[in-house]
Design a protein around this motif. Structure first.
Motif, short mmCIF file in Angstrom:
data_model
loop_
_atom_site.label_atom_id
_atom_site.label_comp_id
_atom_site.label_asym_id
_atom_site.label_seq_id
_atom_site.Cartn_x
_atom_site.Cartn_y
_atom_site.Cartn_z
N LEU A 185 0.82 -1.32 -0.12
CA LEU A 185 -0.05 -0.05 -0.15
C LEU A 185 0.82 1.32 0.04
O LEU A 185 0.71 2.20 -0.85
CB LEU A 185 -0.89 0.02 1.12
N ASP A 202 0.93 4.09 -3.15
CA ASP A 202 0.84 5.34 -2.74
C ASP A 202 1.98 6.46 -3.51
O ASP A 202 1.57 7.25 -4.06
CB ASP A 202 0.62 5.71 -1.27
N ARG A 240 -9.07 -4.78 0.53
CA ARG A 240 -8.51 -3.97 1.15
C ARG A 240 -7.47 -2.83 0.24
O ARG A 240 -7.44 -1.67 0.51
CB ARG A 240 -7.58 -4.47 2.20
N ALA A 279 -9.67 -0.29 -1.76
CA ALA A 279 -10.14 0.62 -0.92
C ALA A 279 -9.26 1.76 -0.79
O ALA A 279 -9.58 2.90 -0.36
CB ALA A 279 -10.89 -0.03 0.37
N SER A 280 -7.89 1.48 -0.60
CA SER A 280 -6.95 2.30 -0.43
C SER A 280 -6.05 2.85 -1.46
O SER A 280 -5.41 3.91 -1.25
CB SER A 280 -6.07 1.76 0.90
N CYS A 281 -6.08 2.19 -2.42
CA CYS A 281 -4.97 2.60 -3.59
C CYS A 281 -5.21 3.70 -4.30
O CYS A 281 -4.59 4.36 -5.25
CB CYS A 281 -4.58 1.22 -4.28
#
Length: 190
Positions: free
Chosen positions: A128, A132, A179, A182-184
């Motif tokens: 992750l 980012d 997961r 949802a965050s990348c």
């Protein structure tokens, strides 16, 4: 030459043939492909990456970054070079390899298709973090896919040629897609 570590904590340990890989601007990269090594450890993945498979260019198969189970990130190929990691998409993509046994050592045996090794928390956290950083460093990056999403070829099993198995199954059923998505901030492509 020993690996060099930059201020992001990423080790630079480029493959010996990296300068022979095609060059490209970072603006050409639109897709990141998630792989698993399907090998027992990072050292074995390095051995496979150093194998020269293409006599015309003197290069081999490799992802750009490798993430070990403990979260260590190593760059084998910079994003400005075209690595051989996925059929038909290399010029516009970068590859991230997660160290994971997958189906090793009987990749294409019909009776050995389960992928049972989970991805540990430090490895996913490092993934992750890398995603980012890539969203900042690669201005056209918009999509993400698993190797299995892009290479859907089925081939005869090595232990029973009458049975067809997936040539590529990585990152596999235990990869935490919800997961990661949802965050990348990237869109998964089929």
């Amino acid at each position: 030459m020993p690996p060099l570590t930059d201020d992001t904590g990423i080790e630079r340990h480029h493959l010996p043939y990296v300068e022979r890989l095609g060059a490209r601007p970072v603006e050409a990269v639109e897709l990141v492909v998630i792989h698993c090594t399907e090998l027992p450890d990072l050292a074995t993945a390095r051995e496979y990456g150093e194998r020269l498979l293409y006599s015309d260019s003197g290069t081999g198969n490799s992802g750009h970054w490798y993430i070990d189970r403990d979260g260590r990130v190593v760059e084998y190929v910079p994003a400005t070079r075209i690595a051989h990691h996925v059929r038909g998409r290399n010029a516009s993509s970068v590859g991230i390899e997660l160290v994971n046994r997958g189906r090793w050592p009987h990749w294409l045996d019909a009776g050995h298709q389960a992928m049972e090794e989970a991805y540990p928390e430090p490895q996913i956290a490092a993934l992750l973090g890398l995603l980012d950083r890539l969203r900042t460093a690669l201005p056209a990056l918009a999509c993400i896919a698993g190797h299995e999403d892009l290479d859907t070829e089925r081939v005869p099993a090595t232990d029973d040629p009458s049975v067809l198995v997936a040539r590529k199954r990585d990152p596999g059923p235990l990869f935490p897609w919800p997961r990661v998505l949802a965050s990348c901030g990237l869109r998964r492509v089929p």
